[in-house]
Design a protein around this motif. Sequence first.
Motif, PDB file in Angstrom:
ATOM      1  N   ALA A  30     -10.299   3.112 -13.987  1.00  0.00           N
ATOM      2  CA  ALA A  30     -10.093   3.693 -12.654  1.00  0.00           C
ATOM      3  C   ALA A  30      -9.826   2.565 -11.643  1.00  0.00           C
ATOM      4  CB  ALA A  30     -11.323   4.501 -12.233  1.00  0.00           C
ATOM      5  N   TYR A  31     -10.586   1.489 -11.781  1.00  0.00           N
ATOM      6  CA  TYR A  31     -10.376   0.331 -10.902  1.00  0.00           C
ATOM      7  C   TYR A  31      -8.928  -0.142 -11.018  1.00  0.00           C
ATOM      8  CZ  TYR A  31     -10.157  -4.495  -9.403  1.00  0.00           C
ATOM      9  OH  TYR A  31      -9.755  -5.663  -8.804  1.00  0.00           O
ATOM     10  N   TYR A  32      -8.485  -0.343 -12.234  1.00  0.00           N
ATOM     11  CA  TYR A  32      -7.136  -0.877 -12.445  1.00  0.00           C
ATOM     12  C   TYR A  32      -6.057   0.116 -12.005  1.00  0.00           C
ATOM     13  CZ  TYR A  32      -3.372  -3.597 -14.505  1.00  0.00           C
ATOM     14  OH  TYR A  32      -2.234  -4.336 -14.674  1.00  0.00           O
ATOM     15  N   GLN A  33      -6.274   1.374 -12.272  1.00  0.00           N
ATOM     16  CA  GLN A  33      -5.301   2.408 -11.874  1.00  0.00           C
ATOM     17  C   GLN A  33      -5.115   2.424 -10.355  1.00  0.00           C
ATOM     18  OE1 GLN A  33      -5.399   6.111 -14.180  1.00  0.00           O
ATOM     19  NE2 GLN A  33      -5.134   7.252 -12.276  1.00  0.00           N
ATOM     20  N   TYR A  34      -6.218   2.328  -9.612  1.00  0.00           N
ATOM     21  CA  TYR A  34      -6.133   2.285  -8.146  1.00  0.00           C
ATOM     22  C   TYR A  34      -5.514   0.969  -7.670  1.00  0.00           C
ATOM     23  CZ  TYR A  34      -8.785   6.430  -6.661  1.00  0.00           C
ATOM     24  OH  TYR A  34      -9.186   7.708  -6.372  1.00  0.00           O
ATOM     25  N   TRP A  35      -6.004  -0.129  -8.230  1.00  0.00           N
ATOM     26  CA  TRP A  35      -5.558  -1.449  -7.768  1.00  0.00           C
ATOM     27  C   TRP A  35      -4.054  -1.624  -8.000  1.00  0.00           C
ATOM     28  CZ3 TRP A  35      -3.191  -5.672  -9.947  1.00  0.00           C
ATOM     29  CH2 TRP A  35      -3.160  -6.820  -9.134  1.00  0.00           C
ATOM     30  N   LEU A  36      -3.589  -1.267  -9.206  1.00  0.00           N
ATOM     31  CA  LEU A  36      -2.174  -1.435  -9.523  1.00  0.00           C
ATOM     32  C   LEU A  36      -1.318  -0.475  -8.704  1.00  0.00           C
ATOM     33  CD1 LEU A  36      -0.308  -3.130 -11.287  1.00  0.00           C
ATOM     34  CD2 LEU A  36      -0.475  -1.376 -13.054  1.00  0.00           C
ATOM     35  N   GLY A  37      -1.806   0.754  -8.544  1.00  0.00           N
ATOM     36  CA  GLY A  37      -1.110   1.739  -7.709  1.00  0.00           C
ATOM     37  C   GLY A  37      -0.914   1.187  -6.297  1.00  0.00           C
ATOM     38  N   ALA A  38      -1.950   0.528  -5.767  1.00  0.00           N
ATOM     39  CA  ALA A  38      -1.882  -0.033  -4.408  1.00  0.00           C
ATOM     40  C   ALA A  38      -0.801  -1.109  -4.294  1.00  0.00           C
ATOM     41  CB  ALA A  38      -3.241  -0.616  -4.022  1.00  0.00           C
ATOM     42  N   GLN A  39      -0.504  -1.796  -5.381  1.00  0.00           N
ATOM     43  CA  GLN A  39       0.527  -2.841  -5.359  1.00  0.00           C
ATOM     44  C   GLN A  39       1.932  -2.242  -5.431  1.00  0.00           C
ATOM     45  OE1 GLN A  39      -1.190  -5.751  -4.985  1.00  0.00           O
ATOM     46  NE2 GLN A  39      -2.983  -4.476  -5.406  1.00  0.00           N
ATOM     47  N   LEU A  40       2.061  -1.128  -6.115  1.00  0.00           N
ATOM     48  CA  LEU A  40       3.401  -0.602  -6.436  1.00  0.00           C
ATOM     49  C   LEU A  40       3.867   0.525  -5.530  1.00  0.00           C
ATOM     50  CD1 LEU A  40       2.905  -0.353 -10.312  1.00  0.00           C
ATOM     51  CD2 LEU A  40       4.081  -2.187  -9.097  1.00  0.00           C
ATOM     52  N   ILE A  41       2.962   1.119  -4.807  1.00  0.00           N
ATOM     53  CA  ILE A  41       3.196   2.381  -4.092  1.00  0.00           C
ATOM     54  C   ILE A  41       4.451   2.389  -3.206  1.00  0.00           C
ATOM     55  CG2 ILE A  41       1.685   1.747  -2.147  1.00  0.00           C
ATOM     56  CD1 ILE A  41       0.647   4.680  -2.260  1.00  0.00           C
ATOM     57  N   THR A  42       5.156   3.521  -3.240  1.00  0.00           N
ATOM     58  CA  THR A  42       6.309   3.725  -2.359  1.00  0.00           C
ATOM     59  C   THR A  42       6.173   5.099  -1.690  1.00  0.00           C
ATOM     60  OG1 THR A  42       7.590   4.833  -4.094  1.00  0.00           O
ATOM     61  CG2 THR A  42       7.901   2.455  -3.905  1.00  0.00           C
ATOM     62  N   GLY A  43       6.878   5.296  -0.585  1.00  0.00           N
ATOM     63  CA  GLY A  43       6.912   6.615   0.052  1.00  0.00           C
ATOM     64  C   GLY A  43       6.121   6.688   1.349  1.00  0.00           C
ATOM     65  N   PRO A  44       6.025   7.905   1.919  1.00  0.00           N
ATOM     66  CA  PRO A  44       5.397   8.074   3.231  1.00  0.00           C
ATOM     67  C   PRO A  44       3.905   7.743   3.230  1.00  0.00           C
ATOM     68  CG  PRO A  44       5.924  10.208   2.249  1.00  0.00           C
ATOM     69  CD  PRO A  44       6.552   9.176   1.382  1.00  0.00           C
ATOM     70  N   MET A  45       3.449   7.219   4.374  1.00  0.00           N
ATOM     71  CA  MET A  45       2.031   6.891   4.612  1.00  0.00           C
ATOM     72  C   MET A  45       1.485   5.857   3.631  1.00  0.00           C
ATOM     73  SD  MET A  45       0.458  10.573   5.677  1.00  0.00           S
ATOM     74  CE  MET A  45      -1.219  10.028   5.900  1.00  0.00           C
ATOM     75  N   ARG A  46       2.388   5.030   3.091  1.00  0.00           N
ATOM     76  CA  ARG A  46       1.910   4.152   2.021  1.00  0.00           C
ATOM     77  C   ARG A  46       0.900   3.110   2.504  1.00  0.00           C
ATOM     78  NH1 ARG A  46       7.377   1.107   0.518  1.00  0.00           N
ATOM     79  NH2 ARG A  46       7.656   0.094   2.494  1.00  0.00           N
ATOM     80  N   THR A  47       0.989   2.703   3.778  1.00  0.00           N
ATOM     81  CA  THR A  47       0.032   1.686   4.258  1.00  0.00           C
ATOM     82  C   THR A  47      -1.392   2.249   4.246  1.00  0.00           C
ATOM     83  OG1 THR A  47       1.805   1.025   5.724  1.00  0.00           O
ATOM     84  CG2 THR A  47      -0.297  -0.043   6.080  1.00  0.00           C
ATOM     85  N   SER A  48      -1.550   3.473   4.758  1.00  0.00           N
ATOM     86  CA  SER A  48      -2.899   4.066   4.764  1.00  0.00           C
ATOM     87  C   SER A  48      -3.371   4.389   3.351  1.00  0.00           C
ATOM     88  CB  SER A  48      -2.943   5.362   5.570  1.00  0.00           C
ATOM     89  OG  SER A  48      -1.989   5.376   6.568  1.00  0.00           O
ATOM     90  N   VAL A  49      -2.459   4.870   2.511  1.00  0.00           N
ATOM     91  CA  VAL A  49      -2.873   5.213   1.142  1.00  0.00           C
ATOM     92  C   VAL A  49      -3.257   3.944   0.379  1.00  0.00           C
ATOM     93  CG1 VAL A  49      -2.208   6.344  -1.026  1.00  0.00           C
ATOM     94  CG2 VAL A  49      -1.465   7.326   1.133  1.00  0.00           C
ATOM     95  N   THR A  50      -2.513   2.860   0.600  1.00  0.00           N
ATOM     96  CA  THR A  50      -2.845   1.588  -0.051  1.00  0.00           C
ATOM     97  C   THR A  50      -4.261   1.166   0.309  1.00  0.00           C
ATOM     98  OG1 THR A  50      -0.560   0.880  -0.027  1.00  0.00           O
ATOM     99  CG2 THR A  50      -2.183  -0.867  -0.215  1.00  0.00           C
ATOM    100  N   GLU A  51      -4.590   1.253   1.593  1.00  0.00           N
ATOM    101  CA  GLU A  51      -5.938   0.884   2.048  1.00  0.00           C
ATOM    102  C   GLU A  51      -7.004   1.718   1.341  1.00  0.00           C
ATOM    103  OE1 GLU A  51      -7.046   1.002   6.304  1.00  0.00           O
ATOM    104  OE2 GLU A  51      -5.183  -0.151   6.559  1.00  0.00           O
ATOM    105  N   GLU A  52      -6.740   3.006   1.265  1.00  0.00           N
ATOM    106  CA  GLU A  52      -7.683   3.927   0.610  1.00  0.00           C
ATOM    107  C   GLU A  52      -7.814   3.582  -0.880  1.00  0.00           C
ATOM    108  OE1 GLU A  52      -9.037   6.422   2.643  1.00  0.00           O
ATOM    109  OE2 GLU A  52     -10.409   6.860   1.005  1.00  0.00           O
ATOM    110  N   PHE A  53      -6.694   3.315  -1.530  1.00  0.00           N
ATOM    111  CA  PHE A  53      -6.721   2.979  -2.959  1.00  0.00           C
ATOM    112  C   PHE A  53      -7.547   1.721  -3.201  1.00  0.00           C
ATOM    113  CE2 PHE A  53      -2.676   5.112  -4.949  1.00  0.00           C
ATOM    114  CZ  PHE A  53      -3.165   6.356  -4.579  1.00  0.00           C
ATOM    115  N   LEU A  54      -7.367   0.708  -2.328  1.00  0.00           N
ATOM    116  CA  LEU A  54      -8.098  -0.553  -2.529  1.00  0.00           C
ATOM    117  C   LEU A  54      -9.595  -0.357  -2.286  1.00  0.00           C
ATOM    118  CD1 LEU A  54      -5.596  -3.145  -1.035  1.00  0.00           C
ATOM    119  CD2 LEU A  54      -6.085  -2.708  -3.448  1.00  0.00           C
ATOM    120  N   GLU A  55      -9.904   0.491  -1.314  1.00  0.00           N
ATOM    121  CA  GLU A  55     -11.314   0.803  -1.048  1.00  0.00           C
ATOM    122  C   GLU A  55     -11.937   1.514  -2.264  1.00  0.00           C
ATOM    123  OE1 GLU A  55     -13.185   3.687   2.067  1.00  0.00           O
ATOM    124  OE2 GLU A  55     -11.917   2.231   3.145  1.00  0.00           O
TER     125      GLU A  55
END
Length: 169
Positions: A30-55
Amino acid sequence: MGEMAQKIVKTDTKELVEMLNIAFAEEWLAYYQYWLGAQLITGPMRTSVTEEFLEHANEELKHAQWLCDRILQLGGTPVLDPENWNKTAQCKYDAPENPYVMNLLEQNLIAERCAVARYQKICEMTFGKDFETFRMAEKILKEELEHEQEIGDFKEDIIAGIKNQDKIK
Ligand SMILES: [Fe+2]
Ligand SMILES: [Fe+2]
């Protein structure tokens, strides 16, 4: 290893350690899935979603730490080889092959629901039989429920945003 820690547990310690190791492997994934997702993410609201994923990623890592501590206290051995994470875990790793935000949110929502079921199960296994594992599982369950809610809210907000954009056009 805690001698007394093991004596006071009124449930099968071997079975309990096995269950805690399943959860332990799942937390790393789960850690890796969130962390890697935060690096690759594209699309709307990605800055806020990235923050949430890293948290969330950091919280999953903290859960792995708590599980590891408890496994050791019970005289068990945490999964030693990362190669065995996916083999041990029952909530499976979902590679972010399509990094569009909605896809990542959906993948992590499924993972969170699986995590909620895992800790519900550990709580049921230990209720009245192993207070310390119960207390830990209950604490993690609370956080997984919050994760599920937050990811679900992001999904709804993004869908609402896309619908509003269509109206403006
Ligand atoms: Fe977790
Ligand atoms: Fe989570």
